[in-house]
Enzyme design. Structure first.
Site, PDB file in Angstrom:
ATOM      1  N   ARG A 279       0.807  -1.216   0.000  1.00  0.00           N
ATOM      2  CA  ARG A 279       0.000   0.000   0.000  1.00  0.00           C
ATOM      3  C   ARG A 279       0.846   1.276   0.000  1.00  0.00           C
ATOM      4  O   ARG A 279       0.563   2.204  -0.755  1.00  0.00           O
ATOM      5  CB  ARG A 279      -0.887  -0.015   1.257  1.00  0.00           C
ATOM      6  CG  ARG A 279      -1.947   1.063   1.278  1.00  0.00           C
ATOM      7  CD  ARG A 279      -2.589   1.147   2.671  1.00  0.00           C
ATOM      8  NE  ARG A 279      -3.050  -0.129   3.161  1.00  0.00           N
ATOM      9  CZ  ARG A 279      -4.269  -0.625   3.010  1.00  0.00           C
ATOM     10  NH1 ARG A 279      -5.182   0.076   2.351  1.00  0.00           N
ATOM     11  NH2 ARG A 279      -4.596  -1.791   3.522  1.00  0.00           N
ATOM     12  N   ARG A 315     -13.139  -1.195  -2.008  1.00  0.00           N
ATOM     13  CA  ARG A 315     -12.687  -0.852  -0.655  1.00  0.00           C
ATOM     14  C   ARG A 315     -13.746  -0.114   0.182  1.00  0.00           C
ATOM     15  O   ARG A 315     -13.925  -0.445   1.354  1.00  0.00           O
ATOM     16  CB  ARG A 315     -11.373  -0.063  -0.698  1.00  0.00           C
ATOM     17  CG  ARG A 315     -10.228  -0.835  -1.378  1.00  0.00           C
ATOM     18  CD  ARG A 315      -8.846  -0.265  -1.077  1.00  0.00           C
ATOM     19  NE  ARG A 315      -8.514  -0.429   0.308  1.00  0.00           N
ATOM     20  CZ  ARG A 315      -8.530   0.539   1.200  1.00  0.00           C
ATOM     21  NH1 ARG A 315      -8.810   1.758   0.832  1.00  0.00           N
ATOM     22  NH2 ARG A 315      -8.248   0.295   2.454  1.00  0.00           N
ATOM     23  N   TYR A 319     -14.551  -2.398   3.379  1.00  0.00           N
ATOM     24  CA  TYR A 319     -13.919  -1.973   4.642  1.00  0.00           C
ATOM     25  C   TYR A 319     -14.447  -0.631   5.129  1.00  0.00           C
ATOM     26  O   TYR A 319     -13.854  -0.041   6.025  1.00  0.00           O
ATOM     27  CB  TYR A 319     -12.400  -1.812   4.473  1.00  0.00           C
ATOM     28  CG  TYR A 319     -11.714  -2.919   3.725  1.00  0.00           C
ATOM     29  CD1 TYR A 319     -11.558  -4.181   4.293  1.00  0.00           C
ATOM     30  CD2 TYR A 319     -11.190  -2.700   2.448  1.00  0.00           C
ATOM     31  CE1 TYR A 319     -10.905  -5.188   3.605  1.00  0.00           C
ATOM     32  CE2 TYR A 319     -10.538  -3.700   1.760  1.00  0.00           C
ATOM     33  CZ  TYR A 319     -10.400  -4.940   2.339  1.00  0.00           C
ATOM     34  OH  TYR A 319      -9.757  -5.927   1.651  1.00  0.00           O
ATOM     35  N   CYS A 346     -26.282  -3.095  -8.616  1.00  0.00           N
ATOM     36  CA  CYS A 346     -27.518  -3.293  -7.856  1.00  0.00           C
ATOM     37  C   CYS A 346     -27.255  -3.773  -6.436  1.00  0.00           C
ATOM     38  O   CYS A 346     -27.565  -4.919  -6.085  1.00  0.00           O
ATOM     39  CB  CYS A 346     -28.409  -4.277  -8.594  1.00  0.00           C
ATOM     40  SG  CYS A 346     -28.725  -3.737 -10.261  1.00  0.00           S
TER      41      CYS A 346
HETATM   42  N1  LLP Z   1       2.972  -9.156   3.155  1.00  0.00           N
HETATM   43  C1  LLP Z   1       1.945  -9.974   3.442  1.00  0.00           C
HETATM   44  C2  LLP Z   1       2.217 -11.347   3.858  1.00  0.00           C
HETATM   45  C3  LLP Z   1       0.623  -9.501   3.328  1.00  0.00           C
HETATM   46  O1  LLP Z   1      -0.384 -10.321   3.617  1.00  0.00           O
HETATM   47  C4  LLP Z   1       0.387  -8.164   2.913  1.00  0.00           C
HETATM   48  C5  LLP Z   1      -0.987  -7.658   2.766  1.00  0.00           C
HETATM   49  C6  LLP Z   1       1.505  -7.357   2.611  1.00  0.00           C
HETATM   50  C7  LLP Z   1       2.785  -7.880   2.752  1.00  0.00           C
HETATM   51  C8  LLP Z   1       1.357  -5.937   2.134  1.00  0.00           C
HETATM   52  O2  LLP Z   1       0.769  -5.138   3.079  1.00  0.00           O
HETATM   53  P1  LLP Z   1       0.618  -3.548   2.849  1.00  0.00           P
HETATM   54  O3  LLP Z   1       2.023  -2.949   2.893  1.00  0.00           O
HETATM   55  O4  LLP Z   1       0.010  -3.353   1.533  1.00  0.00           O
HETATM   56  O5  LLP Z   1      -0.224  -3.104   3.967  1.00  0.00           O
HETATM   57  N2  LLP Z   1      -7.301  -5.399   0.609  1.00  0.00           N
HETATM   58  C9  LLP Z   1      -6.977  -4.724   1.850  1.00  0.00           C
HETATM   59  C10 LLP Z   1      -5.548  -4.960   2.275  1.00  0.00           C
HETATM   60  C11 LLP Z   1      -5.171  -6.424   2.424  1.00  0.00           C
HETATM   61  C12 LLP Z   1      -3.747  -6.623   2.827  1.00  0.00           C
HETATM   62  C13 LLP Z   1      -3.389  -8.070   2.757  1.00  0.00           C
HETATM   63  N3  LLP Z   1      -2.024  -8.348   3.029  1.00  0.00           N
HETATM   64  C14 LLP Z   1      -7.312  -3.241   1.701  1.00  0.00           C
HETATM   65  O6  LLP Z   1      -7.740  -2.831   0.630  1.00  0.00           O
HETATM   66  O7  LLP Z   1      -7.168  -2.484   2.645  1.00  0.00           O
END
Ligand code: LLP
Length: 418
Positions: A279, A315, A319, A346
């Protein structure tokens, strides 16, 4: 949003006008800034490079944005990648990523996924269960090679984020309980076709303070010391991803602050650091451009129905995420009115933003901000809507890195029966 800014009342991505991009690509369309992607990645790499004694590795978490154009921008800078499936592996290879810089995460890797990863030579597998450990040992033994492994430990730390994106609590399905991890390492050390290289964790996503990261690393380092005592020495510590971004008014620490705290905690240790940010590299490097299709009022509410929906960006629905919505062309004298900005799907849950003050008319373009991570990757064909196009802006040029799907794409592989 630094690479997305207004110039003479027009919202720009770098030096490209979003109006022009919408003209060329149609709507809805995702637009990413190459410069933002690069800067956000380099913020991590440069901060890690300050500790020049050790070779650290930033592995962009492909699940955040897996477009091969986006991955190629990062691969050219030498980025590593964090993957969770054979599909993500092939994407990284297509984008020119170095397999030796791939960490393979994910909660249950299949035999064929393990085979393919061994064939191309990934940096390591982040193992999530004893079953998976046995499976990797068996596959590598059959292939006559050794598999580099790291155990994903669940440190039982509260990431204080949305429950759906918290992963490091003992009731979560992820990782191996920190209390059992020593035993699992001992067991792994008895399997000849495995090579223990590291330890891994990931406690959640969109974290806005460093405390949970620090708590988790302290617990991991305690385990690293216990392992050392029994003759298991590790080469790397993978702290996962999770650093939050500013969507509205959050004030997460910067990558520099986060990395500095990690380097401080690692002082005197020989292990290298691996990080898996997703992210914080991609979210604010991308936007979703959409057009107001219909304005509809009832005695209680005013709706702006846009041509992007929950199938394009889930999102808010999933969430309750808040994403800023800006007009692509600033209307200097239009009266601001309150709108629920909703999609045409819908479902009542199909909204992009509620109670937004906007001066808009039907046909206007809107920009949904902070859409570069967990945007297109989570899109679907729900309501048989084709998925959006994706574009990377590079200065005053823009490249189509994914075409909008067609009706043929929509039914590919389907057939009727007699
Ligand atoms: N490593 C692992 C093992 C993970 O499961 C994740 C994210 C990351 C790295 C990366 O995390 P980040 O730096 O992006 O926070 N769909 C959700 C977020 C799901 C995150 C899943 N794992 C949203 O839109 O907020």
């Amino acid at each position: 949003m630094s690479d997305f800014h207004y110039q003479n009342g027009q919202l720009m991505a770098e030096q490209s006008s979003l109006t022009e991009i919408a003209k060329a690509a149609g709507t809805p369309t995702y637009v990413y800034s190459k410069k933002s992607l690069e800067q956000n990645y380099l913020a991590y790499r440069d901060a890690l490079d300050i500790d020049s004694n050790t070779n650290h590795l930033v592995c962009f978490s492909v699940k955040a944005n897996s477009n091969i154009g986006v991955l190629s921008v990062l691969a050219k800078l030498g980025s590593g990648f964090d993957i969770v499936s054979a599909g993500e592996l092939e994407r990284v290879l297509l984008a020119g990523g170095d397999p030796a810089k791939i960490v393979f995460s994910g909660i249950a890797k299949s035999t064929s996924e393990i085979q393919r990863a061994l064939e191309v030579g990934v940096h390591c597998f982040n193992v999530e269960s004893v079953t998976e450990l046995d499976r990797i040992a068996e596959v590598s033994s059959n292939m006559g090679c050794t598999a580099p492994i790291s155990i994903r430990v669940n440190p039982d730390v509260d990431a204080k984020t949305h429950p759906y994106i918290s992963t490091g609590l003992k009731e979560n399905k992820f990782g191996i309980d920190i209390e059992q991890a020593l035993q699992v390492y001992q067991y792994a050390s008895t399997l000849n076709s495995l090579r223990i290289v590291g330890i891994d964790c990931h406690i959640g996503s969109q974290l806005t303070t460093l405390t949970p990261f620090n708590d988790s690393l302290t617990r991991l380092l305690r385990l690293v010391d216990q392992l050392e005592k029994i003759g298991i020495s590790l080469q790397h510590i993978d702290v996962g991803g999770g650093l939050g971004v500013c969507y509205q008014n959050e004030q997460p620490p910067s990558p520099q602050e986060y990395v500095a705290s990690l380097i401080e905690a690692m002082k005197g240790r020989t292990q290298s650091l691996i990080m898996e940010p997703g992210r914080s590299i991609a979210a604010n490097a991308g936007v979703l451009i959409t057009r107001v299709d219909t304005i509809k009022e009832n005695p209680h509410k005013r709706f702006a129905i846009i041509d992007a929906a929950m199938n394009d960006m889930i999102r808010p629905a999933l969430y309750d995420a808040w994403l800023n919505i800006l007009p692509v062309v600033q209307a200097p004298q239009g009266p601001l009115k309150n709108y629920d900005v909703v999609g045409p799907v819908c479902e009542t849950g199909d909204f992009m933003g509620k109670d937004r003050e906007l001066a808009i008319a039907e046909g206007d373009l809107l920009c949904v901000c902070s859409a570069g991570a967990y945007g297109f990757v989570m899109s679907s064909n729900y309501n048989s809507r084709v998925r959006a196009s994706e574009i990377i802006v590079d200065g005053d040029k823009f490249h189509f890195v994914r075409d909008r799907e067609t009706m043929e794409d929509l039914v590919r592989g389907e057939r009727t029966i007699d």
